[in-house]
Design an enzyme around this catalytic site. Structure first.
Site, PDB file in Angstrom:
ATOM      1  N   THR A  62      16.163 -14.819  60.953  1.00  0.00           N
ATOM      2  CA  THR A  62      15.366 -13.976  60.066  1.00  0.00           C
ATOM      3  C   THR A  62      14.267 -14.755  59.369  1.00  0.00           C
ATOM      4  O   THR A  62      13.256 -14.188  58.955  1.00  0.00           O
ATOM      5  CB  THR A  62      16.288 -13.311  59.030  1.00  0.00           C
ATOM      6  OG1 THR A  62      17.353 -12.652  59.719  1.00  0.00           O
ATOM      7  CG2 THR A  62      15.555 -12.300  58.177  1.00  0.00           C
ATOM      8  N   TYR A 152      27.429 -19.603  65.612  1.00  0.00           N
ATOM      9  CA  TYR A 152      26.662 -18.356  65.690  1.00  0.00           C
ATOM     10  C   TYR A 152      26.807 -17.811  67.099  1.00  0.00           C
ATOM     11  O   TYR A 152      26.209 -18.326  68.045  1.00  0.00           O
ATOM     12  CB  TYR A 152      25.203 -18.631  65.330  1.00  0.00           C
ATOM     13  CG  TYR A 152      24.313 -17.407  65.201  1.00  0.00           C
ATOM     14  CD1 TYR A 152      24.814 -16.117  65.295  1.00  0.00           C
ATOM     15  CD2 TYR A 152      22.954 -17.562  64.970  1.00  0.00           C
ATOM     16  CE1 TYR A 152      23.997 -15.014  65.168  1.00  0.00           C
ATOM     17  CE2 TYR A 152      22.121 -16.461  64.843  1.00  0.00           C
ATOM     18  CZ  TYR A 152      22.642 -15.191  64.947  1.00  0.00           C
ATOM     19  OH  TYR A 152      21.815 -14.095  64.829  1.00  0.00           O
ATOM     20  N   LYS A 180      29.695 -16.536  62.906  1.00  0.00           N
ATOM     21  CA  LYS A 180      28.863 -15.350  62.695  1.00  0.00           C
ATOM     22  C   LYS A 180      28.920 -14.577  64.000  1.00  0.00           C
ATOM     23  O   LYS A 180      28.402 -15.009  65.028  1.00  0.00           O
ATOM     24  CB  LYS A 180      27.423 -15.724  62.350  1.00  0.00           C
ATOM     25  CG  LYS A 180      26.532 -14.494  62.179  1.00  0.00           C
ATOM     26  CD  LYS A 180      25.085 -14.854  61.890  1.00  0.00           C
ATOM     27  CE  LYS A 180      24.245 -13.576  61.808  1.00  0.00           C
ATOM     28  NZ  LYS A 180      22.808 -13.863  61.570  1.00  0.00           N
ATOM     29  N   ILE A 223      26.830 -11.916  57.362  1.00  0.00           N
ATOM     30  CA  ILE A 223      25.479 -12.458  57.206  1.00  0.00           C
ATOM     31  C   ILE A 223      24.547 -11.380  57.727  1.00  0.00           C
ATOM     32  O   ILE A 223      24.501 -11.122  58.932  1.00  0.00           O
ATOM     33  CB  ILE A 223      25.296 -13.769  57.988  1.00  0.00           C
ATOM     34  CG1 ILE A 223      26.252 -14.853  57.479  1.00  0.00           C
ATOM     35  CG2 ILE A 223      23.852 -14.256  57.898  1.00  0.00           C
ATOM     36  CD1 ILE A 223      26.197 -16.153  58.277  1.00  0.00           C
TER      37      ILE A 223
END
Length: 309
Positions: A62, A152, A180, A223
């Site tokens: 992001t 991730y 995540k 998240i």
């Protein structure tokens, strides 16, 4: 014989790492001249922590990390580290690389910021190693990382799907604190993983639209990029599931899923930055190529979804 006392200050032990709660992967605001709007970034960090976020993530997807140079990445980390030190928020920083040696170097740089509590490390993208290769990659990184790792798992970006068994093996590595989980949906592997987690290993929802069912299944937190836009409501959602308030959690989860769906109609973080700009929270809605600005229609739909909350 005189015995001298060691008066050198000793490093203070960090409390055990808990990933519970909502973590906001901050955008990187830009000025009209194209540089980083550091004051706006600092204000965003304070705002989401004011609203109850457990922590922030610097240099995630992001943040448009791939479009930042090294000095800009350091500036973003400086700002986020300062705010988390002031506020007691948990700071996670994106690190890693496709190659293991490059990932080691990326993690080693985190020693410059003692306040960093965890590193968000993507499963190696593009390379597509075997599950055993992914495990060996993370095992090596845990040996050199100054902080615990959050793997991730985002197969639609990395091209590397991992089943529940592979993720469980990652979670059994000392030094891997959590994952995540952004697999693009909820399937049998999701349920199997959450139903049998290694001790000390926590799952964070990483697909915004599926945050509520992931929390219902036992995820420790999330998240979420769309949590920029309604931080307090996402915090409320996590608290409702934890308290077992199913009617409240279910209704709020559906409403927030509509916000997330609108915010992700175009590539992240284009819509989110445009909404933040429309609300006066960042100076521009600008993104860097290869991203293009969000359309007015997507921004309008997201604003309507937020109003519906």
């Amino acid at each position: 014989m005189i015995t001298r006392q060691n008066t050198r200050p000793q490093p203070q032990p960090q409390p055990p790492l808990s990933l519970r709660g909502i973590h906001v992967p901050l955008v990187t605001p830009f000025t009209a001249a194209g540089g980083i709007a550091a004051e706006a970034l600092e204000a965003l960090a304070h705002e989401v922590l004011d609203a109850g976020a457990a922590g922030i993530v610097a240099l995630g997807t992001t943040a448009e990390t791939a479009a930042l140079d090294e000095a800009e990445r350091d500036l973003v980390t400086d700002v986020c580290a300062r705010v988390c030190a002031e506020r007691g928020g948990l700071l996670t920083v994106g690190a890693g690389a496709s190659g293991t040696r490059a990932a080691e170097a990326s993690l080693a740089r985190l020693e410059r910021w003692p306040g960093v509590r965890a590193a968000l490390v993507t499963v190696p993208p593009f390379v597509r190693p075997s599950a055993a290769g992914v495990l060996a990659h993370f095992a090596r990184l845990t040996e050199v990382s100054p902080v615990p790792l959050v793997a991730y798992h985002v197969p639609y970006r990395t091209g590397q799907p991992l089943d529940a068994g592979a993720l469980r093996a990652l979670g059994e590595l000392p030094g891997v604190a959590g994952v995540k989980y952004a697999a693009g949906g909820i399937d049998q592997d999701t349920v199997a993983l959450l139903g049998d987690l290694p001790d000390g290993f926590e799952v964070l929802a990483g697909d915004d639209a599926y945050a509520s069912p992931m929390l219902a299944l036992g995820a420790a937190g999330a998240i979420l990029a769309s949590a920029h836009l309604a931080t307090a409501r996402f915090v409320e959602l996590a608290a409702a599931w934890e308290a077992g308030d199913v009617p409240r959690a279910r209704a709020l989860g559906h409403a927030l899923a509509r916000v997330s769906a609108a915010a992700f109609e175009e590539p992240n973080p284009t819509v989110i930055k445009a909404v933040l700009h429309a609300r006066g929270r960042i100076p521009t809605a600008d993104v860097r190529l290869p991203l293009l600005p969000a359309s007015g229609a997507s921004v309008a739909r997201t604003l309507r979804s937020l109003a519906g909350l």
